[in-house]
Design a protein around this motif. Structure first.
Motif, PDB file in Angstrom:
ATOM      1  N   HIS A  59      37.572  91.100  19.757  1.00 15.10           N
ATOM      2  CA  HIS A  59      36.304  91.597  19.211  1.00 15.10           C
ATOM      3  C   HIS A  59      36.390  92.100  17.775  1.00 15.10           C
ATOM      4  O   HIS A  59      35.357  92.196  17.110  1.00 15.10           O
ATOM      5  CB  HIS A  59      35.788  92.754  20.085  1.00 15.10           C
ATOM      6  N   ASP A  60      37.574  92.439  17.285  1.00  7.45           N
ATOM      7  CA  ASP A  60      37.713  93.085  15.980  1.00  7.45           C
ATOM      8  C   ASP A  60      37.935  92.047  14.876  1.00  7.45           C
ATOM      9  O   ASP A  60      39.027  91.490  14.744  1.00  7.45           O
ATOM     10  CB  ASP A  60      38.907  94.053  16.022  1.00  7.45           C
ATOM     11  N   PRO A  61      36.918  91.776  14.048  1.00  7.20           N
ATOM     12  CA  PRO A  61      37.061  90.729  13.030  1.00  7.20           C
ATOM     13  C   PRO A  61      38.061  91.071  11.937  1.00  7.20           C
ATOM     14  O   PRO A  61      38.709  90.180  11.387  1.00  7.20           O
ATOM     15  CB  PRO A  61      35.642  90.589  12.458  1.00  7.20           C
ATOM     16  N   GLU A  62      38.224  92.357  11.619  1.00  9.52           N
ATOM     17  CA  GLU A  62      39.159  92.735  10.562  1.00  9.52           C
ATOM     18  C   GLU A  62      40.601  92.503  10.986  1.00  9.52           C
ATOM     19  O   GLU A  62      41.402  91.911  10.241  1.00  9.52           O
ATOM     20  CB  GLU A  62      38.957  94.204  10.176  1.00  9.52           C
ATOM     21  N   GLN A  63      40.949  92.953  12.190  1.00  8.96           N
ATOM     22  CA  GLN A  63      42.313  92.744  12.675  1.00  8.96           C
ATOM     23  C   GLN A  63      42.572  91.265  12.972  1.00  8.96           C
ATOM     24  O   GLN A  63      43.669  90.753  12.724  1.00  8.96           O
ATOM     25  CB  GLN A  63      42.564  93.585  13.929  1.00  8.96           C
ATOM     26  N   ALA A  64      41.557  90.573  13.463  1.00  6.43           N
ATOM     27  CA  ALA A  64      41.699  89.146  13.726  1.00  6.43           C
ATOM     28  C   ALA A  64      41.942  88.380  12.428  1.00  6.43           C
ATOM     29  O   ALA A  64      42.791  87.476  12.376  1.00  6.43           O
ATOM     30  CB  ALA A  64      40.450  88.610  14.429  1.00  6.43           C
ATOM     31  N   PRO A  76      39.226  82.632  25.347  1.00  2.00           N
ATOM     32  CA  PRO A  76      38.053  81.822  25.017  1.00  2.00           C
ATOM     33  C   PRO A  76      36.906  82.698  24.504  1.00  2.00           C
ATOM     34  O   PRO A  76      36.627  83.758  25.065  1.00  2.00           O
ATOM     35  CB  PRO A  76      37.684  81.179  26.360  1.00  2.00           C
ATOM     36  N   GLY A  77      36.274  82.271  23.424  1.00  2.00           N
ATOM     37  CA  GLY A  77      35.166  83.014  22.862  1.00  2.00           C
ATOM     38  C   GLY A  77      35.560  84.184  21.990  1.00  2.00           C
ATOM     39  O   GLY A  77      34.708  84.925  21.508  1.00  2.00           O
ATOM     40  N   SER A  78      36.859  84.361  21.753  1.00  2.00           N
ATOM     41  CA  SER A  78      37.330  85.503  20.971  1.00  2.00           C
ATOM     42  C   SER A  78      37.105  85.284  19.481  1.00  2.00           C
ATOM     43  O   SER A  78      37.018  84.162  18.995  1.00  2.00           O
ATOM     44  CB  SER A  78      38.810  85.768  21.241  1.00  2.00           C
ATOM     45  N   VAL A  79      37.021  86.399  18.752  1.00  2.00           N
ATOM     46  CA  VAL A  79      36.844  86.345  17.304  1.00  2.00           C
ATOM     47  C   VAL A  79      38.018  85.629  16.649  1.00  2.00           C
ATOM     48  O   VAL A  79      37.840  84.832  15.721  1.00  2.00           O
ATOM     49  CB  VAL A  79      36.699  87.771  16.723  1.00  2.00           C
ATOM     50  N   VAL A  80      39.224  85.882  17.131  1.00  2.00           N
ATOM     51  CA  VAL A  80      40.405  85.288  16.477  1.00  2.00           C
ATOM     52  C   VAL A  80      40.403  83.763  16.575  1.00  2.00           C
ATOM     53  O   VAL A  80      40.798  83.076  15.623  1.00  2.00           O
ATOM     54  CB  VAL A  80      41.712  85.875  17.045  1.00  2.00           C
ATOM     55  N   ASP A 114      37.711  81.903  16.736  1.00  2.00           N
ATOM     56  CA  ASP A 114      36.661  81.467  15.816  1.00  2.00           C
ATOM     57  C   ASP A 114      37.174  81.448  14.381  1.00  2.00           C
ATOM     58  O   ASP A 114      36.970  80.484  13.637  1.00  2.00           O
ATOM     59  CB  ASP A 114      35.456  82.391  15.941  1.00  2.00           C
ATOM     60  N   LEU A 115      37.886  82.507  13.990  1.00  2.00           N
ATOM     61  CA  LEU A 115      38.422  82.583  12.632  1.00  2.00           C
ATOM     62  C   LEU A 115      39.542  81.563  12.424  1.00  2.00           C
ATOM     63  O   LEU A 115      39.689  81.019  11.324  1.00  2.00           O
ATOM     64  CB  LEU A 115      38.934  83.989  12.348  1.00  2.00           C
ATOM     65  N   ALA A 116      40.333  81.304  13.468  1.00  2.00           N
ATOM     66  CA  ALA A 116      41.383  80.296  13.356  1.00  2.00           C
ATOM     67  C   ALA A 116      40.773  78.932  13.047  1.00  2.00           C
ATOM     68  O   ALA A 116      41.230  78.218  12.148  1.00  2.00           O
ATOM     69  CB  ALA A 116      42.198  80.235  14.646  1.00  2.00           C
ATOM     70  N   GLY A 118      40.969  76.303   9.624  1.00  4.08           N
ATOM     71  CA  GLY A 118      41.599  74.999   9.778  1.00  4.08           C
ATOM     72  C   GLY A 118      42.785  74.982  10.710  1.00  4.08           C
ATOM     73  O   GLY A 118      43.540  74.000  10.749  1.00  4.08           O
ATOM     74  N   LEU A 119      42.968  76.068  11.471  1.00  6.80           N
ATOM     75  CA  LEU A 119      44.066  76.129  12.439  1.00  6.80           C
ATOM     76  C   LEU A 119      43.554  75.706  13.816  1.00  6.80           C
ATOM     77  O   LEU A 119      42.446  76.089  14.204  1.00  6.80           O
ATOM     78  CB  LEU A 119      44.625  77.554  12.528  1.00  6.80           C
ATOM     79  N   PRO A 120      44.343  74.958  14.584  1.00  7.75           N
ATOM     80  CA  PRO A 120      43.927  74.619  15.945  1.00  7.75           C
ATOM     81  C   PRO A 120      43.752  75.895  16.777  1.00  7.75           C
ATOM     82  O   PRO A 120      44.656  76.735  16.825  1.00  7.75           O
ATOM     83  CB  PRO A 120      45.085  73.766  16.469  1.00  7.75           C
ATOM     84  N   ALA A 121      42.598  76.038  17.409  1.00  9.23           N
ATOM     85  CA  ALA A 121      42.312  77.208  18.244  1.00  9.23           C
ATOM     86  C   ALA A 121      42.456  76.799  19.706  1.00  9.23           C
ATOM     87  O   ALA A 121      41.723  75.931  20.187  1.00  9.23           O
ATOM     88  CB  ALA A 121      40.905  77.721  17.966  1.00  9.23           C
TER      89      ALA A 121
END
Length: 250
Positions: free
Chosen positions: A119-124, A144-148, A150-152, A156-159
């Motif tokens: 849930h934490d976009p800054e730490q992610a 699944p559905g986590s902020v990290v 989404d940011l990955a 351009g990183l495989p999530a």
């Protein structure tokens, strides 16, 4: 098709927590502790060598710097510091992986960090920065559905979404905190059945009794529980018997 991953190398010095050699005969991906929540250089080297011998993918299990709390305590770490520490852990494991004839194939955060970046976009964002800082385009495992995740994907990183057969879920698809009753599923047959459900239908029964969707490409089997090796074998056997292909995601 499903990948089986397990947290390995979670000893330190004279203390050993997981049966790394036996679990590496079952799983397809090994999340290797990189020294911040568990693990040490000798252990990291040994697990990389064993994984390379068995054709198991090596992943960096990065964590907050918390040996005393096994990486399960909430911590406030500045973003720049966290990014550097994530890169540091990946780099340390890469040395031993390459010496063993393999490489670090993915990154999976551990414990409190894993749950925080749902849930934490800054730490992610700091974790993703650390992965990029370490070089390459390593896949990132997460809920699944986590902020990290989404940011990955945006970086351009495989999530890679993963599920847990032995952890209870909330109705929202997050893990029930370990301090709550029922957070860990201890009945072996229940773990096996949950594994089949997750792999075949992408669903699991939450702690409330509701059936929820949890679509995952990798299934985590914890190695620090009693009877972990035999349980992991049972899960793999039942998956194969049910027509599920067990294969690493990278």
């Amino acid at each position: 098709m499903i990948d089986l991953n397990a947290d390995l190398g979670e000893g330190f010095g004279r203390w050993h927590l997981t049966d790394d050699e036996q679990l590496l005969s079952v799983v397809t991906s090994a999340n290797v502790a990189c020294g911040f929540h568990a693990g040490d250089p000798v252990t990291m080297r040994r697990v990389c060598e064993l994984a390379a011998e068995r054709g198991v993918r090596v992943g960096a299990q990065v964590s907050y710097r918390d040996l005393a709390g096994f990486g399960r305590r909430a911590m406030e770490v500045p973003s720049a510091e966290l990014a550097a520490e994530v890169a540091y852990q990946i780099g340390a494991l890469e040395v031993f992986a390459r010496a063993a004839g393999t490489r670090v194939s993915y990154v999976k955060p551990h414990g409190a960090l894993y749950n925080r970046i749902v849930h934490d976009p800054e730490q992610a964002a700091a974790v993703i920065e650390g992965v990029l800082l370490a070089g390459g385009s390593l896949p990132v495992l997460g809920l699944p559905g986590s902020v990290v995740l989404d940011l990955a994907a945006k970086a351009g990183l495989p999530a890679v979404p993963e599920a847990f057969a032995d952890r209870a879920y909330t109705d929202e698809g997050t893990l029930v905190p370990r301090g709550r009753d029922g957070a860990v599923v201890t009945d072996p047959e229940a773990v096996v059945e949950r594994s089949l459900s997750l792999a075949r239908s992408g669903t699991v029964v939450a702690l409330s009794g509701a059936r929820i969707e949890v679509r995952a490409r990798s299934l985590c089997l914890h190695g620090d529980t009693p009877g972990a090796v035999e349980l992991a074998r049972r899960v793999r056997e039942r998956l194969l018997e049910s027509g599920v292909q067990v294969e690493a995601f990278v």
